[in-house]
Structure formats: C-alpha cells, structure tokens
Design a protein around this motif. Structure first.
Motif, PDB file in Angstrom:
ATOM      1  N   CYS A   1       0.828  -1.207   0.000  1.00 41.88           N
ATOM      2  CA  CYS A   1       0.000   0.000   0.000  1.00 41.88           C
ATOM      3  C   CYS A   1       0.865   1.260   0.000  1.00 41.88           C
ATOM      4  O   CYS A   1       0.599   2.228  -0.734  1.00 41.88           O
ATOM      5  CB  CYS A   1      -0.918   0.013   1.225  1.00 41.88           C
ATOM      6  SG  CYS A   1      -2.529  -0.719   0.932  1.00 41.88           S
ATOM      7  N   MET A   2       1.908   1.256   0.806  1.00 45.11           N
ATOM      8  CA  MET A   2       2.766   2.436   0.925  1.00 45.11           C
ATOM      9  C   MET A   2       3.560   2.682  -0.350  1.00 45.11           C
ATOM     10  O   MET A   2       3.646   3.814  -0.834  1.00 45.11           O
ATOM     11  CB  MET A   2       3.719   2.238   2.108  1.00 45.11           C
ATOM     12  CG  MET A   2       4.675   3.403   2.337  1.00 45.11           C
ATOM     13  SD  MET A   2       5.791   3.100   3.723  1.00 45.11           S
ATOM     14  CE  MET A   2       6.723   1.709   3.064  1.00 45.11           C
TER      15      MET A   2
ATOM     16  N   GLU B   1      -5.171   2.551  -2.159  1.00 47.11           N
ATOM     17  CA  GLU B   1      -6.020   2.683  -0.972  1.00 47.11           C
ATOM     18  C   GLU B   1      -6.141   1.374  -0.182  1.00 47.11           C
ATOM     19  O   GLU B   1      -6.352   1.403   1.031  1.00 47.11           O
ATOM     20  CB  GLU B   1      -7.432   3.143  -1.375  1.00 47.11           C
ATOM     21  CG  GLU B   1      -7.559   4.628  -1.660  1.00 47.11           C
ATOM     22  CD  GLU B   1      -6.991   5.008  -3.022  1.00 47.11           C
ATOM     23  OE1 GLU B   1      -6.643   6.178  -3.218  1.00 47.11           O
ATOM     24  OE2 GLU B   1      -6.899   4.114  -3.891  1.00 47.11           O
ATOM     25  N   SER B   2      -6.022   0.252  -0.869  1.00 46.08           N
ATOM     26  CA  SER B   2      -6.233  -1.021  -0.173  1.00 46.08           C
ATOM     27  C   SER B   2      -5.413  -2.133  -0.818  1.00 46.08           C
ATOM     28  O   SER B   2      -5.231  -2.155  -2.039  1.00 46.08           O
ATOM     29  CB  SER B   2      -7.725  -1.409  -0.208  1.00 46.08           C
ATOM     30  OG  SER B   2      -7.922  -2.666   0.409  1.00 46.08           O
TER      31      SER B   2
ATOM     32  N   HIS C   1     -18.263  -2.786  -0.970  1.00 50.47           N
ATOM     33  CA  HIS C   1     -18.671  -1.647  -0.133  1.00 50.47           C
ATOM     34  C   HIS C   1     -17.731  -0.449  -0.256  1.00 50.47           C
ATOM     35  O   HIS C   1     -18.081   0.660   0.142  1.00 50.47           O
ATOM     36  CB  HIS C   1     -18.749  -2.075   1.328  1.00 50.47           C
ATOM     37  CG  HIS C   1     -17.426  -2.512   1.903  1.00 50.47           C
ATOM     38  ND1 HIS C   1     -16.826  -3.704   1.556  1.00 50.47           N
ATOM     39  CD2 HIS C   1     -16.584  -1.901   2.781  1.00 50.47           C
ATOM     40  CE1 HIS C   1     -15.678  -3.830   2.210  1.00 50.47           C
ATOM     41  NE2 HIS C   1     -15.501  -2.750   2.961  1.00 50.47           N
ATOM     42  N   ARG C   2     -16.541  -0.628  -0.832  1.00 52.46           N
ATOM     43  CA  ARG C   2     -15.592   0.495  -0.941  1.00 52.46           C
ATOM     44  C   ARG C   2     -15.633   1.178  -2.316  1.00 52.46           C
ATOM     45  O   ARG C   2     -14.953   2.170  -2.519  1.00 52.46           O
ATOM     46  CB  ARG C   2     -14.163  -0.008  -0.669  1.00 52.46           C
ATOM     47  CG  ARG C   2     -13.868  -0.309   0.785  1.00 52.46           C
ATOM     48  CD  ARG C   2     -14.052   0.922   1.684  1.00 52.46           C
ATOM     49  NE  ARG C   2     -13.358   2.097   1.203  1.00 52.46           N
ATOM     50  CZ  ARG C   2     -12.093   2.389   1.491  1.00 52.46           C
ATOM     51  NH1 ARG C   2     -11.387   1.580   2.258  1.00 52.46           N
ATOM     52  NH2 ARG C   2     -11.533   3.479   1.013  1.00 52.46           N
ATOM     53  N   ASP C   3     -16.390   0.685  -3.226  1.00 52.33           N
ATOM     54  CA  ASP C   3     -16.525   1.309  -4.553  1.00 52.33           C
ATOM     55  C   ASP C   3     -15.167   1.507  -5.235  1.00 52.33           C
ATOM     56  O   ASP C   3     -14.835   2.585  -5.725  1.00 52.33           O
ATOM     57  CB  ASP C   3     -17.247   2.663  -4.441  1.00 52.33           C
ATOM     58  CG  ASP C   3     -17.689   3.183  -5.815  1.00 52.33           C
ATOM     59  OD1 ASP C   3     -17.937   2.327  -6.700  1.00 52.33           O
ATOM     60  OD2 ASP C   3     -17.766   4.407  -5.990  1.00 52.33           O
ATOM     61  N   PHE C   4     -14.397   0.409  -5.273  1.00 49.84           N
ATOM     62  CA  PHE C   4     -13.089   0.458  -5.941  1.00 49.84           C
ATOM     63  C   PHE C   4     -13.299   0.513  -7.453  1.00 49.84           C
ATOM     64  O   PHE C   4     -14.193  -0.124  -7.993  1.00 49.84           O
ATOM     65  CB  PHE C   4     -12.250  -0.757  -5.578  1.00 49.84           C
ATOM     66  CG  PHE C   4     -11.805  -0.774  -4.133  1.00 49.84           C
ATOM     67  CD1 PHE C   4     -11.049   0.261  -3.605  1.00 49.84           C
ATOM     68  CD2 PHE C   4     -12.147  -1.831  -3.300  1.00 49.84           C
ATOM     69  CE1 PHE C   4     -10.640   0.251  -2.285  1.00 49.84           C
ATOM     70  CE2 PHE C   4     -11.747  -1.846  -1.978  1.00 49.84           C
ATOM     71  CZ  PHE C   4     -10.999  -0.809  -1.461  1.00 49.84           C
ATOM     72  N   LYS C   5     -12.385   1.225  -8.121  1.00 49.97           N
ATOM     73  CA  LYS C   5     -12.474   1.364  -9.569  1.00 49.97           C
ATOM     74  C   LYS C   5     -11.433   0.498 -10.297  1.00 49.97           C
ATOM     75  O   LYS C   5     -11.735  -0.097 -11.330  1.00 49.97           O
ATOM     76  CB  LYS C   5     -12.258   2.835  -9.972  1.00 49.97           C
ATOM     77  CG  LYS C   5     -13.305   3.785  -9.457  1.00 49.97           C
ATOM     78  CD  LYS C   5     -14.664   3.530 -10.095  1.00 49.97           C
ATOM     79  CE  LYS C   5     -15.657   4.645  -9.780  1.00 49.97           C
ATOM     80  NZ  LYS C   5     -15.902   4.831  -8.333  1.00 49.97           N
ATOM     81  N   SER C   6     -10.212   0.456  -9.764  1.00 53.31           N
ATOM     82  CA  SER C   6      -9.121  -0.253 -10.444  1.00 53.31           C
ATOM     83  C   SER C   6      -8.437  -1.222  -9.485  1.00 53.31           C
ATOM     84  O   SER C   6      -8.546  -1.088  -8.254  1.00 53.31           O
ATOM     85  CB  SER C   6      -8.083   0.732 -10.993  1.00 53.31           C
ATOM     86  OG  SER C   6      -8.676   1.638 -11.886  1.00 53.31           O
TER      87      SER C   6
ATOM     88  N   TYR D   1      -6.066  -2.360  -4.629  1.00 51.82           N
ATOM     89  CA  TYR D   1      -7.246  -1.684  -5.176  1.00 51.82           C
ATOM     90  C   TYR D   1      -7.117  -0.162  -4.993  1.00 51.82           C
ATOM     91  O   TYR D   1      -6.520   0.312  -4.015  1.00 51.82           O
ATOM     92  CB  TYR D   1      -8.506  -2.156  -4.462  1.00 51.82           C
ATOM     93  CG  TYR D   1      -8.860  -3.605  -4.730  1.00 51.82           C
ATOM     94  CD1 TYR D   1      -9.807  -3.944  -5.683  1.00 51.82           C
ATOM     95  CD2 TYR D   1      -8.237  -4.628  -4.008  1.00 51.82           C
ATOM     96  CE1 TYR D   1     -10.144  -5.264  -5.921  1.00 51.82           C
ATOM     97  CE2 TYR D   1      -8.564  -5.954  -4.248  1.00 51.82           C
ATOM     98  CZ  TYR D   1      -9.520  -6.270  -5.209  1.00 51.82           C
ATOM     99  OH  TYR D   1      -9.839  -7.575  -5.450  1.00 51.82           O
ATOM    100  N   THR D   2      -7.707   0.575  -5.965  1.00 55.13           N
ATOM    101  CA  THR D   2      -7.713   2.047  -5.890  1.00 55.13           C
ATOM    102  C   THR D   2      -9.125   2.581  -6.059  1.00 55.13           C
ATOM    103  O   THR D   2      -9.970   1.972  -6.731  1.00 55.13           O
ATOM    104  CB  THR D   2      -6.822   2.658  -6.981  1.00 55.13           C
ATOM    105  OG1 THR D   2      -7.345   2.314  -8.273  1.00 55.13           O
ATOM    106  CG2 THR D   2      -5.397   2.151  -6.855  1.00 55.13           C
ATOM    107  N   ILE D   3      -9.360   3.722  -5.428  1.00 53.25           N
ATOM    108  CA  ILE D   3     -10.670   4.375  -5.533  1.00 53.25           C
ATOM    109  C   ILE D   3     -10.817   5.065  -6.891  1.00 53.25           C
ATOM    110  O   ILE D   3     -11.885   5.057  -7.510  1.00 53.25           O
ATOM    111  CB  ILE D   3     -10.854   5.404  -4.399  1.00 53.25           C
ATOM    112  CG1 ILE D   3     -10.808   4.707  -3.026  1.00 53.25           C
ATOM    113  CG2 ILE D   3     -12.166   6.172  -4.562  1.00 53.25           C
ATOM    114  CD1 ILE D   3     -11.919   3.740  -2.791  1.00 53.25           C
ATOM    115  N   GLU D   4      -9.718   5.653  -7.361  1.00 54.98           N
ATOM    116  CA  GLU D   4      -9.727   6.329  -8.654  1.00 54.98           C
ATOM    117  C   GLU D   4      -9.219   5.377  -9.742  1.00 54.98           C
ATOM    118  O   GLU D   4      -8.466   4.441  -9.470  1.00 54.98           O
ATOM    119  CB  GLU D   4      -8.812   7.563  -8.613  1.00 54.98           C
ATOM    120  CG  GLU D   4      -9.194   8.589  -7.563  1.00 54.98           C
ATOM    121  CD  GLU D   4     -10.549   9.216  -7.832  1.00 54.98           C
ATOM    122  OE1 GLU D   4     -10.926   9.302  -9.032  1.00 54.98           O
ATOM    123  OE2 GLU D   4     -11.220   9.629  -6.877  1.00 54.98           O
TER     124      GLU D   4
END
Length: 421
Positions: free
Chosen positions: A51-52, A57-58, A123-128, A147-150
């Motif tokens: 992640c770092m 995001e995850s 539930h986190r609405d991940f996009k990629s 996983y990423t949000i954007e």
C-alpha cells in the motif's frame, strides 16, 4: 523542446528512484519473511508495504481453502474485510486471478466484462486493481491484490513489485505448511515411539511372568524329579554294597524318572526356544505347538500347511510367527473359551498368510482395543514388516474369532538381524 526533454529526464529519474525504493522494500520484506515465524505478521507486513509503495487505498491477501473451495481474507489494509470469505467462483475477480498465470489488471470495474469485483470488496466502490496469484513451488495458495478508488493504470515496475511481494508471501506460506507437516510427522513419530515403548514393557512384563512360571516349574517339577532320582541313586549305592537283588527294579524306576525329566526339559525349551531351524524346522515346531495345546487345554486343534513353510529360513522370523500363533491360541482359549482351533499356513499371491480361527465367543471391543496380547502380536508383525488383523468370524457350522497375519515372501529368507524384542 528543452522543456519536454527536461520533463522526460525528470520522469525517468523519478521512475529510477521508485524502482530503487521498490527493490529496497522487497529486500526488507524478504529478510523479514525469512526471520519471522508468524505467517500472519508476514502477510500484514506485505500488504502494508505494498500500500505504501504503490500508493493504493487497499491491499488484500485472500488465502485459498482447497477443501472448502473458498477464498478468505487473511490480511488486508484499507478495506475492513478481514476474515470475510467467498466461494471460489471465476465470476469474481479474486477467483479469476487465482486461475490466471499472469497478473490481472483492471482499469475500470464498470467496464470489466470478464468478472465482477468480489462481494467482500463492493462496499468500498473500488475502480481499479492489480491482482496476482500467490504460488509456491508445489501449489497455488491464494491471491494478492491492490485496489484504488480512482481509475488507474499500473506501470510494469508496479506489476513487478506486487508479483515479487506475492512470491515472498507464497514462499512463507509454503514454509509454514512444511513446518506443520514436519510437526505432524514428529508427533506421529513420538506417538509411535511411545507405543513401541509400551509394547516393550508389555513384552518384558510377559517375560517376567514367564520367568516366574519357569521358576515354579523348575522348583515343583524338575527339581522334585531330580531329587527323587538322587534318593534312588543313593539307595542303589547302599544296595550295591549289600549285594541286594532289588537293584534292577530301582534302575527301571530311575530310568522312568529321568525320562520324565528329559521330556519336561524338552517341553520347557520348546516354549522358550520354540524353533530350531537347522534340526527340526518350522513345520515340526507348529505340529509340536498343536500337540501341546491339545494336551494343555483339552481342545481340538487342526493344522493345515503347504510347502510354503519350508521357505522360512530366518530363525528370528520363525520364532516371531510361532509366538504369534501361540498368543492367538491362548487368547482363543482363555478369553474366547474356544473348543476348536484351526491354524492354516498357505501362500496368498506374493505373501505368506497365516490364519488362526476359533469357535469361541468372538472379540469384545475392550479386548480388541486394550488387549495386551493383541498389541504384542501386532508389534511382532510390525517388526517383521507384515500385517496383523483380528476380526469376528462366522462360518457355516460355527462362529468365533480369526487372526490373520501376512508376510511378503521376499522376507522369509531375510537377514538374520531382523529386529526382535
């Protein structure tokens, strides 16, 4: 133009710095995985560093349960889905990646047609995402995913990073499983050694009992016989001095006493050293055991053998077989109250098969599981590399118990150093 070149050079320098950071991070993770015995801690460190470094995001590690055919989140950061699981179905992204030989790259789940995002992550609405299977040298253990949000495309260096992180986790899982197998094997070995020690104690206890019986026999029978012979010899000496004519009758009596003593010694030695391969052979020993059984217990014994017994040339093996039959007969008489016993020795495929069948009361659960005699018989066959079984028997005319042992024919002429008790 100069601006574009400067920008390209800056991007290249930035990428080089990232790759160096990735390599250093993977090296630290690899050392940690080697030094750390806690698999959960290794997984947690792997998802944190991923992640770092990848700035996502995850990150999730979903471990495969092959028996239940499910994927369960074993470590995660940023999705709050630890310990959740799904069925291993290729309609979900994690299961799809598990079966893929290459990293699975999703730029936009809304446009993805191969699979859907796994329910535990919706539930986190991940996009990629970028997903890779966790593999070891022998098996596939799960999925490593970020996983990423954007919406985002992952660079080759980032794909390589997550693949290497997954490989480190795979090796850690494989090592942990090998440790568990080793611990299980060691536990089984300790249990086997414990059982072996118990068998040895049982055999030693039996030997002590047999020694007491031997001492009693020597004192009450053979000792008295020899004492009687000594008295008669002393009386003969006196009569010789007096020219007494009754010496001949006493000599006959003395011969009879000595014959009884010799017979007693022969019977005793056959119980202690039952098989003399060179002089008498295995067949004679079994016939002798049948005769002794009939006299001692007043029951009917039948012995059937074919030429296979002539192949038994190992004295220690023959002695073990003799004692197994002896113990089986004693069990049939003492516990089963049998009146008829049959012993069959024959060839069965590539094995010697020996069966002792009786018409007694059969096997009780207590006798089958806790009987010292049965444990010793099984132990003897374990030492010889054979098999032992005891079961209830039901025939046309009678019912009772049957002991069956088998030995590979190749062992009949085995090394005389075969282990014994």
């Amino acid at each position: 133009m100069k601006g574009e070149q400067g920008k390209t050079r800056t991007d290249a320098e930035t990428e080089a710095i990232k790759q160096q950071r990735y390599q250093e991070s993977l090296a630290v993770l690899g050392v940690y995985a080697l030094e750390q015995d806690d698999l959960k801690a290794i997984m947690h460190r792997a998802v944190q560093q991923t992640c770092m470094n990848l700035e996502v995001e995850s990150t999730v590690i979903a471990q495969l349960n092959s028996k239940q055919d499910t994927l369960k989140v074993a470590a995660e950061t940023g999705c709050e889905c630890k310990s959740l699981k799904i069925n291993n179905d290729s309609k979900w992204d994690l299961s799809y990646a598990l079966q893929s030989r290459k990293p699975v790259h999703v730029i936009d789940y809304a446009e993805e047609s191969r699979f859907a995002i796994s329910p535990i992550l919706k539930h986190r609405d991940f996009k990629s995402s970028i997903l890779v299977a966790i593999r070891g040298a022998e098996d596939t253990y799960g999925v490593f995913g970020s996983y990423t949000i954007e919406k985002r495309s992952f660079l080759e260096s980032e794909l390589n990073f997550i693949q290497m992180a997954a490989n480190i986790v795979g090796m850690a899982i494989e090592r942990k499983q090998a440790q568990k197998r080793l611990e299980k094997t060691n536990a089984q070995l300790r249990e086997e050694m414990k059982r072996s020690r118990q068998y040895q104690k049982d055999i030693l206890k039996n030997n002590i009992i047999e020694r007491w019986e031997l001492g009693g026999y020597l004192h009450d029978n053979l000792g008295q016989t020899l004492a009687s012979a000594k008295i008669i010899i002393h009386d003969i000496e006196n009569k010789l001095r007096q020219n007494d004519t009754g010496i001949a009758d006493q000599i006959v009596t003395l011969n009879s006493i000595i014959d009884k003593g010799i017979e007693g010694i022969r019977n005793l030695t056959h119980d202690i050293i039952p098989v003399d391969i060179e002089k008498e052979g295995v067949e004679y020993a079994f016939h002798f055991l049948m005769r002794q059984t009939q006299k001692l217990y007043d029951i009917n014994c039948v012995l059937k053998m074919n030429k296979i017994v002539t192949q038994i040339k190992n004295r220690k093996m023959a002695t073990h077989l003799y004692h197994v039959v002896q113990e089986a007969i004693k069990n049939a008489v003492m516990h089963g109250e049998a009146e008829n016993i049959s012993v069959i020795v024959r060839k069965s495929d590539d094995n010697l098969m020996l069966q002792v069948t009786d018409d007694g009361s059969g096997i009780s659960n207590k006798q089958q599981t806790n009987g010292k005699g049965l444990r010793i018989m099984k132990h003897r066959m374990d030492l010889l590399g054979g098999t032992f079984s005891m079961e209830d028997f039901s025939g046309e005319k009678a019912a009772g118990a049957r002991v069956t042992i088998t030995l590979p024919l190749e062992k009949l002429r085995g090394d005389e150093e075969t282990e014994t008790d």
